[in-house]
Design an enzyme around this catalytic site. Structure first.
Site, PDB file in Angstrom:
ATOM      1  N   TYR A   1       1.027   2.264  -4.362  1.00  0.00           N
ATOM      2  CA  TYR A   1       1.713   2.386  -3.076  1.00  0.00           C
ATOM      3  C   TYR A   1       2.896   3.341  -3.238  1.00  0.00           C
ATOM      4  O   TYR A   1       3.496   3.434  -4.308  1.00  0.00           O
ATOM      5  CB  TYR A   1       2.260   1.032  -2.614  1.00  0.00           C
TER       6      TYR A   1
ATOM      7  N   ASP B   1      -0.208  -4.077   6.461  1.00  0.00           N
ATOM      8  CA  ASP B   1       0.463  -4.628   7.637  1.00  0.00           C
ATOM      9  C   ASP B   1       0.566  -3.619   8.770  1.00  0.00           C
ATOM     10  O   ASP B   1       0.318  -2.424   8.589  1.00  0.00           O
ATOM     11  CB  ASP B   1       1.879  -5.086   7.264  1.00  0.00           C
TER      12      ASP B   1
ATOM     13  N   ARG C   1      -5.195  -5.503   2.765  1.00  0.00           N
ATOM     14  CA  ARG C   1      -4.874  -5.850   4.145  1.00  0.00           C
ATOM     15  C   ARG C   1      -3.480  -5.335   4.497  1.00  0.00           C
ATOM     16  O   ARG C   1      -2.509  -6.087   4.535  1.00  0.00           O
ATOM     17  CB  ARG C   1      -4.953  -7.364   4.337  1.00  0.00           C
TER      18      ARG C   1
ATOM     19  N   ARG D   1       7.496  -3.775  -0.243  1.00  0.00           N
ATOM     20  CA  ARG D   1       8.593  -3.568   0.702  1.00  0.00           C
ATOM     21  C   ARG D   1       9.843  -4.365   0.297  1.00  0.00           C
ATOM     22  O   ARG D   1      10.973  -3.905   0.515  1.00  0.00           O
ATOM     23  CB  ARG D   1       8.138  -3.940   2.118  1.00  0.00           C
TER      24      ARG D   1
END
Length: 247
Positions: free
Chosen positions: A110, A52, A50, A197
């Site tokens: 990522y 952002d 999911r 992040r």
């Protein structure tokens, strides 16, 4: 009835994230709408990650069930003719009926891109985070090393996350620089809300000399979000891909 898996690439700039929500358009909403029109039945996709608002993907994964006769591998071609140009299916294939992208053991990768130069570049504004101070990559790598393995990553979990445990396993963090772009590539068996992040924001502070790399160990052991650095902006983050263990 068959189950079809999609590998989805998208530019997340104009979307309120992956998951359907009431306050704006999402990648999942676009997929559901265009699949339903294409296959002439109501389709509800299930996503593996999911992402952002503003986060991009090269290889997010979704599945859906359908009674349509169209072969699974052909759906990608037909669907790409309908989708907006910032979403493209990279692969579609039929999978086992019990395959679930969130419950199957997997490893996700990522990548966070930092534009590290004196002045920003307009063409990079949606795909990297501009940071003009010098970054010491060796110090960032030293700090990142403390995060490898299975740990309680509560210090790197965004507020509002609803999870049973904050224990996760990070299998690798690679930090490199090419020209003015610093890339932080993080691979793991699962991630908390905003985890990559927050890791990035903390590594930037280490690379910028705000504190020594060993501070990462203390941050990890603190189990407190306030101990870590800021959450880096969404625009620099891309979900590179998902590898399902055993495939």
């Amino acid at each position: 009835m068959k189950r079809v898996r999609l590998t989805v690439a998208y530019d997340g700039t104009n979307y309120c994230g992956w998951q359907i929500q009431a306050n704006g358009n999402t990648v999942q909403a676009e997929l559901n709408r265009h699949l339903s029109q294409l296959l002439q039945e109501e389709i509800m996709t299930i996503g593996a990650s999911r992402t952002d608002a503003g986060v991009h993907a090269l290889g997010n994964v979704a599945v859906f069930d359908t009674n349509a006769r169209m072969p699974g591998e052909k759906i990608s071609y037909a669907l790409n003719q309908r989708l907006p140009e910032d979403i493209r299916i990279q692969c579609s294939e039929e999978v086992a009926a019990d395959f679930h992208p969130r419950y199957c053991e997997s490893e996700k990768t990522y990548e966070y891109r930092i534009l590290n130069r004196r002045f920003p570049l307009p063409t990079e504004r949606f795909y990297s985070y501009f940071y003009h101070y010098n970054l010491d990559l060796e110090k960032m790598r030293e700090g990142a090393a403390y995060l490898i393995g299975e740990h309680d990553f509560a210090s790197f979990c965004g507020a509002g996350a609803q999870v049973k445990t904050t224990v996760r396993t990070v299998t690798g963090i690679d930090i490199a620089k090419e020209s003015d772009i610093v890339t932080i590539r993080v691979t793991g068996k699962g991630f908390l809300y905003n985890m990559v992040r927050i890791i990035t924001g903390t590594l930037i502070e280490i690379g910028g000399g705000m504190y020594l790399p060993v501070r990462m160990k203390d941050i990890l052991e603190a189990g407190d979000r306030s101990a870590a650095g800021p959450t880096a902006p969404a625009c620099g983050l891309t979900l590179i891909g998902i590898r399902f263990i055993g495939e």
